[in-house]
Write a protein that holds these residues in place. Sequence first.
Motif, short mmCIF file in Angstrom:
data_model
loop_
_atom_site.label_atom_id
_atom_site.label_comp_id
_atom_site.label_asym_id
_atom_site.label_seq_id
_atom_site.Cartn_x
_atom_site.Cartn_y
_atom_site.Cartn_z
N ALA A 96 0.83 -1.20 0.00
CA ALA A 96 0.00 0.00 0.00
C ALA A 96 0.86 1.26 0.00
N LEU A 97 1.92 1.27 0.81
CA LEU A 97 2.82 2.42 0.85
C LEU A 97 3.54 2.61 -0.49
N LEU A 98 3.95 1.49 -1.08
CA LEU A 98 4.62 1.57 -2.38
C LEU A 98 3.67 2.10 -3.45
N THR A 99 2.42 1.66 -3.41
CA THR A 99 1.41 2.14 -4.35
C THR A 99 1.15 3.62 -4.17
N GLY A 158 3.21 5.86 -2.88
CA GLY A 158 4.37 6.60 -3.35
C GLY A 158 4.44 6.67 -4.87
N SER A 159 4.13 5.54 -5.52
CA SER A 159 4.16 5.51 -6.99
C SER A 159 3.11 6.45 -7.58
N PHE A 204 3.82 9.65 -9.99
CA PHE A 204 3.19 9.80 -11.30
C PHE A 204 2.49 11.15 -11.39
N SER A 205 1.77 11.52 -10.33
CA SER A 205 0.98 12.75 -10.35
C SER A 205 1.87 13.99 -10.45
N LEU A 212 -8.74 8.35 -4.76
CA LEU A 212 -8.75 9.20 -3.57
C LEU A 212 -7.98 10.49 -3.80
N ASN A 213 -6.93 10.42 -4.61
CA ASN A 213 -6.18 11.63 -4.93
C ASN A 213 -6.98 12.54 -5.86
N GLY A 214 -7.66 11.95 -6.85
CA GLY A 214 -8.59 12.69 -7.70
C GLY A 214 -8.01 13.34 -8.92
N THR A 215 -6.69 13.35 -9.07
CA THR A 215 -6.05 14.08 -10.19
C THR A 215 -6.40 13.47 -11.54
N PHE A 216 -6.28 12.14 -11.66
CA PHE A 216 -6.53 11.47 -12.94
C PHE A 216 -8.01 11.54 -13.31
#
Length: 309
Positions: free
Chosen positions: A24-27, A29-30, A34-35, A120-124
């Motif tokens: 989960a942490l790796l995901t 961070g990735s 990307f964002s 959850l981030n919402g950018t994409f």
Amino acid sequence: MDAFNGILKFILNQKTVIGYSFMALLTLGSERLFSLVAFKCPCSTENVAYGLVFLFAPAWVLLILGFFLNNRSWRLFTGCCVNPRKIFPRGHSCRFFYVLGQITLSSLVAPMMWLSVALLNGTFYECAMSGTNNSRLLALICKHRPKECWEELHKVSCGQTSMTATDSEELKLSLQAQSQILGWCLICSASFFSLLTTCYARCRSKVSYLQLNFWKTYAQREKEQLESAFLDYANQLSERNLKCFFENKRPEAFPMPTFASWEAASGLHSFDQSQQYYSTLHKVVEDGLELSPEEDETTIVLMGSTDNV
């Protein structure tokens, strides 16, 4: 020292949870990388394709990697073209789909984490939805908003619309809120489905709780010792061959499993209460090797292909 051993034992017992937490942490961070570095919304009619690619393409790659890194995938498919009975054995034709379903579910963990974090981030999602031309979606997004929203929605992500700064920010927050709602719905659905499948598997278990724990412990120990034995025997065989090559002498006999034994021990294991074998290797060792005509033919083909190499 006892306290250290206790902590080490606790960590080993919780390695599944720790592994998922690390994933989960790796995901996370990735996704952030990307964002911030790779993702640049074009703010044009290409918004939909661009946003959806960043949302789903990494999830697809993670799914493929999940299949690649799952040992059961290769146990299931290795040699299946030579001997189709490996994946569709007599009396267990549906077992292939059952095992493939288990492999798929385990491989879906990482893609679901990526989709959840990305939503959850919402950018994409914001970029993808801002480029839509669907009249229903436009009516939903631009409801009670200035008319410029219908014409300049694709510029919202870049902040280049002719709308006021307040209206533009409200629109961006609305799109991000929709993305986060979808993300939490995905997390809740995946968690509930995972609970249901785990409960169903435990309810259908043919063994008791203690025996199941013993089975898991045995399987882990057998895997570790098998890898160690592979390394040890490979070292011994390579040392013998190199010594004979450089000293120009005939090699001594080196005990190795037959092709049929390798084939039998490589199959997927299914538990039988009347026999209580805890792995395919356990079954082969206890019962010995009994070849069927199809297995004889497979062994001959394997030996022939080895000679060709």
